[in-house]
Design a protein around this motif. Sequence first.
Motif, PDB file in Angstrom:
ATOM      1  N   ALA A  32       0.828  -1.207   0.000  1.00  0.00           N
ATOM      2  CA  ALA A  32       0.000   0.000   0.000  1.00  0.00           C
ATOM      3  C   ALA A  32       0.860   1.253   0.000  1.00  0.00           C
ATOM      4  CB  ALA A  32      -0.930  -0.011   1.212  1.00  0.00           C
ATOM      5  N   SER A  33       1.958   1.236   0.734  1.00  0.00           N
ATOM      6  CA  SER A  33       2.823   2.417   0.775  1.00  0.00           C
ATOM      7  C   SER A  33       3.481   2.664  -0.580  1.00  0.00           C
ATOM      8  CB  SER A  33       3.885   2.257   1.871  1.00  0.00           C
ATOM      9  OG  SER A  33       4.817   1.238   1.543  1.00  0.00           O
ATOM     10  N   ILE A  34       3.809   1.602  -1.306  1.00  0.00           N
ATOM     11  CA  ILE A  34       4.399   1.745  -2.637  1.00  0.00           C
ATOM     12  C   ILE A  34       3.364   2.306  -3.612  1.00  0.00           C
ATOM     13  CG2 ILE A  34       5.338   0.487  -4.612  1.00  0.00           C
ATOM     14  CD1 ILE A  34       6.624  -1.449  -2.596  1.00  0.00           C
ATOM     15  N   VAL A  35       2.155   1.786  -3.552  1.00  0.00           N
ATOM     16  CA  VAL A  35       1.078   2.254  -4.433  1.00  0.00           C
ATOM     17  C   VAL A  35       0.873   3.749  -4.277  1.00  0.00           C
ATOM     18  CG1 VAL A  35      -1.424   2.190  -4.723  1.00  0.00           C
ATOM     19  CG2 VAL A  35      -0.124   0.059  -4.666  1.00  0.00           C
ATOM     20  N   GLU A  36       0.828   4.221  -3.035  1.00  0.00           N
ATOM     21  CA  GLU A  36       0.623   5.649  -2.779  1.00  0.00           C
ATOM     22  C   GLU A  36       1.786   6.484  -3.282  1.00  0.00           C
ATOM     23  OE1 GLU A  36      -2.180   5.705   1.225  1.00  0.00           O
ATOM     24  OE2 GLU A  36      -0.013   5.869   1.416  1.00  0.00           O
TER      25      GLU A  36
ATOM     26  N   ASN B 227      -5.362   1.290  -8.062  1.00  0.00           N
ATOM     27  CA  ASN B 227      -5.714  -0.113  -8.274  1.00  0.00           C
ATOM     28  C   ASN B 227      -4.848  -0.755  -9.362  1.00  0.00           C
ATOM     29  OD1 ASN B 227      -8.178   1.372  -7.183  1.00  0.00           O
ATOM     30  ND2 ASN B 227      -8.861  -0.738  -7.000  1.00  0.00           N
ATOM     31  N   MET B 228      -4.577   0.011 -10.444  1.00  0.00           N
ATOM     32  CA  MET B 228      -3.788  -0.532 -11.541  1.00  0.00           C
ATOM     33  C   MET B 228      -2.324  -0.701 -11.125  1.00  0.00           C
ATOM     34  SD  MET B 228      -5.517   1.472 -14.768  1.00  0.00           S
ATOM     35  CE  MET B 228      -4.578   0.558 -16.004  1.00  0.00           C
ATOM     36  N   VAL B 229      -1.814   0.244 -10.335  1.00  0.00           N
ATOM     37  CA  VAL B 229      -0.449   0.103  -9.822  1.00  0.00           C
ATOM     38  C   VAL B 229      -0.371  -1.138  -8.932  1.00  0.00           C
ATOM     39  CG1 VAL B 229       1.343   1.128  -8.384  1.00  0.00           C
ATOM     40  CG2 VAL B 229       0.062   2.569  -9.969  1.00  0.00           C
ATOM     41  N   ALA B 230      -1.413  -1.354  -8.129  1.00  0.00           N
ATOM     42  CA  ALA B 230      -1.447  -2.542  -7.267  1.00  0.00           C
ATOM     43  C   ALA B 230      -1.388  -3.810  -8.114  1.00  0.00           C
ATOM     44  CB  ALA B 230      -2.699  -2.524  -6.406  1.00  0.00           C
ATOM     45  N   ARG B 231      -2.054  -3.807  -9.261  1.00  0.00           N
ATOM     46  CA  ARG B 231      -2.002  -4.969 -10.135  1.00  0.00           C
ATOM     47  C   ARG B 231      -0.610  -5.146 -10.725  1.00  0.00           C
ATOM     48  NH1 ARG B 231      -3.263  -9.536 -10.108  1.00  0.00           N
ATOM     49  NH2 ARG B 231      -5.412  -8.918  -9.642  1.00  0.00           N
ATOM     50  N   VAL B 232       0.061  -4.047 -11.095  1.00  0.00           N
ATOM     51  CA  VAL B 232       1.427  -4.143 -11.619  1.00  0.00           C
ATOM     52  C   VAL B 232       2.358  -4.747 -10.561  1.00  0.00           C
ATOM     53  CG1 VAL B 232       3.447  -2.844 -12.421  1.00  0.00           C
ATOM     54  CG2 VAL B 232       1.158  -2.263 -13.276  1.00  0.00           C
ATOM     55  N   VAL B 233       2.186  -4.317  -9.310  1.00  0.00           N
ATOM     56  CA  VAL B 233       3.006  -4.872  -8.225  1.00  0.00           C
ATOM     57  C   VAL B 233       2.828  -6.379  -8.162  1.00  0.00           C
ATOM     58  CG1 VAL B 233       3.284  -4.962  -5.716  1.00  0.00           C
ATOM     59  CG2 VAL B 233       3.062  -2.751  -6.852  1.00  0.00           C
ATOM     60  N   GLU B 234       1.603  -6.845  -8.204  1.00  0.00           N
ATOM     61  CA  GLU B 234       1.351  -8.287  -8.150  1.00  0.00           C
ATOM     62  C   GLU B 234       1.947  -8.999  -9.362  1.00  0.00           C
ATOM     63  OE1 GLU B 234       0.270  -9.699  -5.529  1.00  0.00           O
ATOM     64  OE2 GLU B 234      -0.323  -7.844  -4.500  1.00  0.00           O
ATOM     65  N   ASN B 235       1.796  -8.407 -10.543  1.00  0.00           N
ATOM     66  CA  ASN B 235       2.326  -9.033 -11.757  1.00  0.00           C
ATOM     67  C   ASN B 235       3.847  -9.076 -11.751  1.00  0.00           C
ATOM     68  OD1 ASN B 235      -0.276  -9.384 -12.656  1.00  0.00           O
ATOM     69  ND2 ASN B 235      -0.248  -7.657 -14.083  1.00  0.00           N
ATOM     70  N   ARG B 236       4.466  -8.015 -11.214  1.00  0.00           N
ATOM     71  CA  ARG B 236       5.934  -7.997 -11.122  1.00  0.00           C
ATOM     72  C   ARG B 236       6.424  -9.076 -10.163  1.00  0.00           C
ATOM     73  NH1 ARG B 236       9.169  -3.423 -12.398  1.00  0.00           N
ATOM     74  NH2 ARG B 236       8.247  -2.336 -14.177  1.00  0.00           N
TER      75      ARG B 236
END
Length: 397
Positions: free
Chosen positions: A256-260, A270-279
């Motif tokens: 969450a801290s990275i997304v922000e 939400n899309m950044v959160a998905r990129v984190v998961e995909n990475r």
Amino acid sequence: MTDLFDEAFTGSAAPEPQRATSRRNSQRRREAKRRAQRRRNMITFFVMIVSIALLVGGAWVLIRPMISGDGAPSATVSDYPGPGTGEVQIVVNTGETGADIATTLVDNDVVATTGAFVQAYNTNPDAVSIQAGTYTLQSQMNAADAVAALLDPASRSDLTITIPEGWRATKIYARIANRLGITEEEVATAAAEVAASYLPAEAGGEIEGWLFASTYTIQTDSTATSVLQQMVDLTVANLDERNIAAEDREELLIKASIVEAEVANQDDWNMVARVVENRLAGCTGDGTLGMDSTYAYGLNKIAPEITRTEWETEHPFNTRIVPGLPPTPIGAPGAGALDAVLNPPEGDWCYFVTVNPTTGETRFTADYDEHLENQRLYREWLAEQTAAPEETTEGEG
């Protein structure tokens, strides 16, 4: 002639008894009508009296609460002349109406009646701006003066501290120090004590990320320790509300801290959160996040100032080289970022670049060549703003 006269006289006087009877009957009818009218008048008068009584009683039921502060009958709105004496601390809670505040003031003998305060509250157009908090007022104040005092910041005996999303702990320490009138070193010392003895075990003794982004109301006698504990408590409350298991909490806060930190536009979280998961799942082939924000946190500088040499140096927060998540959160997450990480949309995005930081326009893609084109657009924007520092690389996700 006499006989004839007598016969004529006798014939004209014979109906007299019938006329008398007719007059008596007419008189009786008139008297009966008068009696009936009197009865109708009395019934009408009685109905009118009962109606007036009911109207007066109903009006009294409605009016009495407004003119009596304690529920006892009162013919007028009672108010203290003021200006008042001594000091009384009053707490106004979030969402309270003028009537709610009035009850608190009457209970503490600040104003004489709820009716007086409600009337003064409704008369003052600014009264709706009264904020939740703790106020120092006087006993037996004039109701209008009490409203004015609640609108005066000088009457506040508490403080508010607002922590924006993404702030790192050291920046939060500075704000707490400023509000409490103490040094940042004192807050840092208190933070170390809180980290050692108050943080949940899953935090691993690291307070970063556990100071929830929100607005806090604190008392003038609050300490740095109590304020920090309040922030930790709110983090725990938000995690509990989302039913996050203890073993998953630190990871959620890191993400969450990275997304922000990565994008300013909350619609993109939400899309950044998905990129984190995909990475993390290996969309780049090496399991690295490649997030500028993590290394900027680790070096305590902004991403454009990181040199090429530094990017090529192994560091726990250099997620371009070291696979996986950084060791701790990199800032104070808020509720929105937590929810973004918990509910990312489906998508194969592996890269993103904020091509225009001024507008916040961010482009997401699963294609590396398209990602390189997005980087070029970012460099064009950067060139228009200022010359890039020597030996630096552009920001990317």
